[in-house]
Design an enzyme around this catalytic site. Structure first.
Site, PDB file in Angstrom:
ATOM      1  N   CYS A   1       1.324  42.454  53.452  1.00  0.00           N
ATOM      2  CA  CYS A   1       1.195  43.795  52.876  1.00  0.00           C
ATOM      3  C   CYS A   1      -0.087  43.909  52.059  1.00  0.00           C
ATOM      4  CB  CYS A   1       2.417  44.106  52.020  1.00  0.00           C
ATOM      5  SG  CYS A   1       2.447  45.789  51.357  1.00  0.00           S
TER       6      CYS A   1
ATOM      7  N   CYS B   1      11.174  44.116  50.462  1.00  0.00           N
ATOM      8  CA  CYS B   1      11.457  45.525  50.170  1.00  0.00           C
ATOM      9  C   CYS B   1      12.124  46.252  51.324  1.00  0.00           C
ATOM     10  CB  CYS B   1      10.172  46.240  49.763  1.00  0.00           C
ATOM     11  SG  CYS B   1       8.963  46.439  51.098  1.00  0.00           S
TER      12      CYS B   1
ATOM     13  N   GLY C   1       6.075  52.141  41.058  1.00  0.00           N
ATOM     14  CA  GLY C   1       7.241  52.646  40.345  1.00  0.00           C
ATOM     15  C   GLY C   1       7.789  51.626  39.371  1.00  0.00           C
TER      16      GLY C   1
END
Length: 372
Positions: A108, A207, A17
């Site tokens: 991640c 995040c 995004g």
């Protein structure tokens, strides 16, 4: 191994995004690859993640990614990996509880973007996963692949990719890493392409911590646990509400009422979860001359023996010269000059020039000042 320079590929573009991943997907499509965009839903309740410009996993981020995919003209999907991501969040909490300082972005990349996502992509017939990271994958004449720093060192993100192995590199595509461009130029390119994320601020911090308050997040999950803050001699000079709320090298927020004898600031030197004690002292006591790191991962073959490298210890840190080698499966590293504020749980990434040799997790450190 897949050589992305030789033929069009079926590419799965991970779209956060943000502007970087959108431009990366657009460049991959423009290069002739068959690109499909995917946004990873990493929270069972996206509203609990930070909103606005600071995160990368919110509902608005998924909508921004979808709009970018529509402009690029590629198919787009949202994949739910919240259950898998929860494991990483719990691991992050456990590491802090154990007195270590993990980097969730490395985890991640290793476990989500280039493991769970890549495995699913390959099972669906894709050739490569594309991301907006600033790094380069260079294909050698013999077909083997190497991970290198980005052309623009100011934006290089190879540190958080140092966990990638041969198989993952064979299916990785980083369209932004081989061009020397500023972030303003990337934004200008996004604007020329009609991407609405062109002016969207960069994401930063962690995040899954909604307000950026890591200490508050950990306290909410682990509960408050009062303990002592002590000096190097063991004298109690303050108290805290949980050793997990501190990191090696921390200066601010210590709330010590007793000033140091020399009047200079004190820093966190050690965190002991066993007795819930935080040790503080002068900056010089943070100097580290050697370390041991575990769970090494190599971007290619493991080094045959001890060698001389440069090392990076933080995502935005500089390089330092080291000698390193494997001993009984552990990486033993000695610094040419002492370095400051190295914490167990951090990653050390070794480089040979611009090539990433591999990564390991720091387990123990040796202070440059003996007997500290």
């Amino acid at each position: 191994m897949t050589d992305t320079s030789q033929r069009p590929l079926r590419v799965l573009a991970a779209m956060s995004g943000g502007v970087d991943s959108a431009v990366a997907a657009a460049r991959a499509a423009e290069a002739g690859h068959d690109v499909t965009g995917v946004h990873l839903a990493l929270s069972a309740n996206p509203q609990s993640f930070r909103t606005g410009a600071r995160g990368c996993c919110t509902i608005e981020d998924s909508r921004d990614a979808r709009r970018a995919a529509d402009v690029i003209g590629i198919p787009f999907y949202v994949w739910d990996l919240a259950e898998r991501f929860r494991e990483d969040v719990e691991d992050f909490i456990a590491e802090y509880e154990a007195g270590r300082t993990p980097n969730p972005c490395l985890r991640c990349n290793e476990k989500i973007k280039f493991a769970a996502l890549l495995d699913k992509a390959l099972a669906l017939g894709f050739d490569a996963v594309c991301t907006g990271h600033y790094a380069q994958v260079i294909v050698r004449e013999d077909g083997t692949r190497e991970l290198h720093r980005a052309s623009d060192m100011a934006k290089d993100q190879s540190y958080v990719l140092g966990v990638l192995d041969d198989r993952q590199l064979a299916h990785a595509l980083f369209p932004l890493g081989d061009t020397v461009t500023t972030k303003d130029e990337i934004r200008a390119e996004a604007e020329r392409r009609g991407l609405a994320v062109a002016k969207k601020p960069d994401s930063h911090d962690i995040c899954f911590i909604a307000d950026g308050d890591t200490q508050g997040f950990l306290a909410g999950r682990l509960g408050k646990a009062e303990g002592d803050i002590v000096d190097e001699a063991g004298a109690v000079i303050g108290s805290h509400e949980g050793a997990f709320g501190f990191t090696i090298g921390q200066r601010k927020g210590l709330r010590i009422g007793t000033p140091a004898a020399d009047g200079k600031p004190r820093y966190v030197l050690d965190i002991s979860p066993v007795n819930n004690t935080v040790t503080v002292g002068p900056a010089a006591s943070l100097d580290v001359s050697a370390l041991t790191a575990i769970k090494p991962r190599w971007c290619g073959a493991a080094p045959a023996g001890p060698g001389t490298y440069t090392a990076q210890l933080r995502a935005h840190g500089g390089e330092t010269e080291v000698s390193a080698g494997l001993v009984d499966g552990e990486l033993r590293v000695t610094f040419t000059e002492p370095v400051r504020g190295v914490a167990p749980g951090q990653a050390i990434v070794l480089y040979d020039g611009t090539r990433v040799v591999g990564s390991a997790t720091i387990a123990t450190t040796t202070r440059a000042t003996a007997d500290v």
